[in-house]
Write an enzyme that holds these catalytic residues in place. Structure first.
Site, PDB file in Angstrom:
ATOM      1  N   GLN A   1       1.802  -6.225  -2.944  1.00 57.49           N
ATOM      2  CA  GLN A   1       2.125  -6.236  -1.514  1.00 57.49           C
ATOM      3  C   GLN A   1       3.451  -5.506  -1.251  1.00 57.49           C
ATOM      4  O   GLN A   1       3.733  -4.521  -1.906  1.00 57.49           O
ATOM      5  CB  GLN A   1       2.146  -7.663  -0.962  1.00 57.49           C
ATOM      6  CG  GLN A   1       0.793  -8.329  -0.862  1.00 57.49           C
ATOM      7  CD  GLN A   1       0.391  -9.040  -2.126  1.00 57.49           C
ATOM      8  OE1 GLN A   1       1.195  -9.645  -2.816  1.00 57.49           O
ATOM      9  NE2 GLN A   1      -0.880  -8.982  -2.457  1.00 57.49           N
ATOM     10  N   LYS A  46       2.395   2.037  -5.054  1.00 53.48           N
ATOM     11  CA  LYS A  46       3.054   1.447  -6.227  1.00 53.48           C
ATOM     12  C   LYS A  46       2.254   1.661  -7.498  1.00 53.48           C
ATOM     13  O   LYS A  46       2.812   1.776  -8.584  1.00 53.48           O
ATOM     14  CB  LYS A  46       3.255  -0.061  -6.014  1.00 53.48           C
ATOM     15  CG  LYS A  46       4.166  -0.424  -4.865  1.00 53.48           C
ATOM     16  CD  LYS A  46       4.361  -1.929  -4.748  1.00 53.48           C
ATOM     17  CE  LYS A  46       3.081  -2.656  -4.419  1.00 53.48           C
ATOM     18  NZ  LYS A  46       2.494  -2.291  -3.115  1.00 53.48           N
ATOM     19  N   GLY A  47       0.916   1.688  -7.365  1.00 54.82           N
ATOM     20  CA  GLY A  47       0.066   1.824  -8.545  1.00 54.82           C
ATOM     21  C   GLY A  47       0.376   3.060  -9.352  1.00 54.82           C
ATOM     22  O   GLY A  47       0.427   3.022 -10.588  1.00 54.82           O
ATOM     23  N   ASP A  60       3.230  15.203   0.299  1.00 53.52           N
ATOM     24  CA  ASP A  60       2.362  16.348   0.575  1.00 53.52           C
ATOM     25  C   ASP A  60       1.477  16.153   1.798  1.00 53.52           C
ATOM     26  O   ASP A  60       1.041  17.127   2.418  1.00 53.52           O
ATOM     27  CB  ASP A  60       1.468  16.636  -0.638  1.00 53.52           C
ATOM     28  CG  ASP A  60       0.680  15.417  -1.082  1.00 53.52           C
ATOM     29  OD1 ASP A  60       1.308  14.410  -1.467  1.00 53.52           O
ATOM     30  OD2 ASP A  60      -0.562  15.452  -1.039  1.00 53.52           O
ATOM     31  N   THR A  64       2.231 -12.464   3.317  1.00 54.02           N
ATOM     32  CA  THR A  64       1.504 -13.083   2.218  1.00 54.02           C
ATOM     33  C   THR A  64       2.155 -14.433   1.919  1.00 54.02           C
ATOM     34  O   THR A  64       3.048 -14.879   2.640  1.00 54.02           O
ATOM     35  CB  THR A  64       1.485 -12.163   0.983  1.00 54.02           C
ATOM     36  OG1 THR A  64       0.548 -12.661   0.032  1.00 54.02           O
ATOM     37  CG2 THR A  64       2.864 -12.030   0.347  1.00 54.02           C
ATOM     38  N   GLY A  87      -4.025  -4.497  -4.578  1.00 51.65           N
ATOM     39  CA  GLY A  87      -4.861  -3.393  -5.022  1.00 51.65           C
ATOM     40  C   GLY A  87      -4.015  -2.220  -5.455  1.00 51.65           C
ATOM     41  O   GLY A  87      -3.176  -1.743  -4.694  1.00 51.65           O
ATOM     42  N   HIS A  88      -4.190  -1.769  -6.684  1.00 54.64           N
ATOM     43  CA  HIS A  88      -3.482  -0.599  -7.180  1.00 54.64           C
ATOM     44  C   HIS A  88      -4.511   0.459  -7.557  1.00 54.64           C
ATOM     45  O   HIS A  88      -5.389   0.201  -8.381  1.00 54.64           O
ATOM     46  CB  HIS A  88      -2.637  -0.942  -8.412  1.00 54.64           C
ATOM     47  CG  HIS A  88      -1.460  -1.803  -8.113  1.00 54.64           C
ATOM     48  ND1 HIS A  88      -0.181  -1.313  -8.023  1.00 54.64           N
ATOM     49  CD2 HIS A  88      -1.366  -3.118  -7.867  1.00 54.64           C
ATOM     50  CE1 HIS A  88       0.654  -2.306  -7.741  1.00 54.64           C
ATOM     51  NE2 HIS A  88      -0.054  -3.403  -7.647  1.00 54.64           N
ATOM     52  N   ASP A 100       0.816  -1.220   0.000  1.00 54.80           N
ATOM     53  CA  ASP A 100       0.000   0.000   0.000  1.00 54.80           C
ATOM     54  C   ASP A 100       0.850   1.271   0.000  1.00 54.80           C
ATOM     55  O   ASP A 100       0.419   2.314   0.479  1.00 54.80           O
ATOM     56  CB  ASP A 100      -0.959   0.030   1.202  1.00 54.80           C
ATOM     57  CG  ASP A 100      -1.834  -1.195   1.291  1.00 54.80           C
ATOM     58  OD1 ASP A 100      -2.472  -1.529   0.281  1.00 54.80           O
ATOM     59  OD2 ASP A 100      -1.881  -1.829   2.359  1.00 54.80           O
TER      60      ASP A 100
END
Length: 431
Positions: free
Chosen positions: A225, A20-21, A336, A240, A44-45, A17
């Protein structure tokens, strides 16, 4: 003589999390091929571009550009039903998904894997791992036990008999847990339709990837992951079931390690974790600030919606991650989000039973007892979402980045100051 390609690995530095996406999408647009090498639809990305937000779970992030080949490598476990559902959503948004390829050696994740995952997690009680209950662990268990069904079997004329034999064993297992069993004929007919739908995508991706590299292609390996969730290197057992660290690239794709040219570790400007397990720098003493950061950054899982746990920057586990992965550069995300926080903290070592240590303990109970030591730094009040270079950052923000680089010994080559791809500042070209 063939022209050598350029391969770039992007993987998470900590517990996943990390953002990376966004980086895989940014670098993916410059690539000829994007490859997933581990995990399944438990990843999840979240990708934002052209004012739209897309959430990917198993499909590689290069899917939005038809000229890019997207590969699910042999190291992945693929739920074909979930894959088709995700592709259907993408098609509704105007993406044809004709540029997706699946390794014929990847293992197939079936409904019984999901059911068993939920049962096993519930039976652990207080020792639960915090899985997504999507069947990833049981599927990898079958793979290692050599009773998994691979894509080459799934799409073959032998699938019916193979599935019959395996399902008999799985139904016996379900029955032992007093769980409803699966009717073979009904399930087989359903999966046969799924197999027909994905058959055109299944191929020898090992040759595809190596041929592309040998002919000068730019290849992006997209991690799922994070390193601290790696089955070997992570905070076991809260991990994982695969190797999302950079070493998993070769075993999960078939591209040899001498062909890996750049390894980028993605790290947030602070630290987060989802699920169970120790978290030394978690802001337990300042839950209001943790919630403020969580809301500012929308720190909720792209796949599970679970709220992420928030902590100060942990340079101990990130240094360990640098050692494990061999990062050539770092990408610092969500910088930010820290604007306006008066004092910032960086953990530079732990104390355990009166001793100073610079790496996470292998024994999970010892890791849970580690006390973080912090370097405290002045924050900044300026809005940095519009900067275009490192020099435009407030001096305290520059010092914060410089201190992390100093501790880790790896340069921050990319940093992000907002969700849009145009808020990604590259300090050194990657390709």
């Amino acid at each position: 003589m063939k022209k050598k390609g350029k391969s770039v690995v992007v993987t998470g530095g900590v517990w996943g999390d990390e953002g990376k996406g966004k980086i895989t999408n940014y670098l993916g647009e410059q690539s000829d091929m994007v490859v997933r090498f581990s995990g399944g639809d438990n990843a999840g990305h979240t990708i934002v571009f052209n004012g739209n937000t897309y959430k990917l779970h198993i499909v590689p992030s290069g899917i939005f550009k038809p000229s890019i080949k997207n590969v699910l490598g042999n190291g992945c476990v693929v739920n074909p039903k979930a894959l088709l559902e995700e592709m259907a959503v993408l098609k509704e948004s105007g993406f044809e998904c004709n540029n997706l390829y699946i390794s014929d050696r990847a293992n197939v994740l079936f409904d019984y894997h999901r059911t068993l995952d939920g049962i096993q997690e519930d039976r652990l009680g207080a020792r639960k791992i915090g899985t997504t209950k999507k069947g990833i662990g049981p599927c990898y268990t079958d793979k290692v036990a050599r009773m998994g069904i691979r894509m080459c079997d799934f799409i073959s004329k032998d699938f019916k008999e193979i599935y019959r034999d395996v399902l008999k064993i799985k139904n016996e297992e379900l029955a032992r847990y007093n769980s409803p069993t699966i009717d073979f004929e009904t399930s087989y007919q359903e999966y046969q339709k799924v197999a027909d739908a994905i058959r055109p995508m299944v191929c020898d991706t090992i040759s595809m990837i190596n041929d592309a590299y040998d002919n000068g292609a730019k290849i992006l390996f997209e991690g799922a992951q994070g390193t601290l969730l790696d089955i070997d290197f992570g905070t076991y057992p809260f991990v994982t079931s695969s190797n999302p660290s950079s070493g998993g690239v070769s075993t999960g794709s078939g591209l040899g390690p001498t062909k890996i040219d750049e390894i980028i570790g993605v790290t947030k400007a602070y630290t987060t974790r989802v699920g169970e397990g120790p978290f030394p720098t978690e802001m337990n003493d300042n839950v209001e600030l943790a919630q403020e950061i969580r809301d500012r950054a929308n720190e909720y899982g792209a796949t599970t919606k679970r709220p992420r746990r928030i902590g100060w920057y942990d340079a101990v586990i990130m240094k360990y991650s640098c050692n494990v992965n061999g990062f050539t550069g770092l990408s610092m995300m969500l910088l930010d989000v820290l604007s306006g926080i008066k004092k910032l903290k960086i953990c530079d070592y732990y104390e355990l039973d009166g001793k100073i240590i610079y790496a996470p303990s292998a024994k999970i109970d010892d890791f849970a007892r580690c006390k973080p030591h912090y370097i405290e730094m002045d924050g900044w009040d300026e809005d940095i979402t519009g900067v275009h270079s490192f020099d435009e950052l407030p001096i305290n923000c520059q010092r914060y980045i410089n201190k992390i680089e100093e501790i880790l010994g790896v340069p921050v080559v990319i940093f992000s100051v907002g969700p849009d791809k145009y808020q990604t500042i590259v300090r050194r070209e990657i390709y």
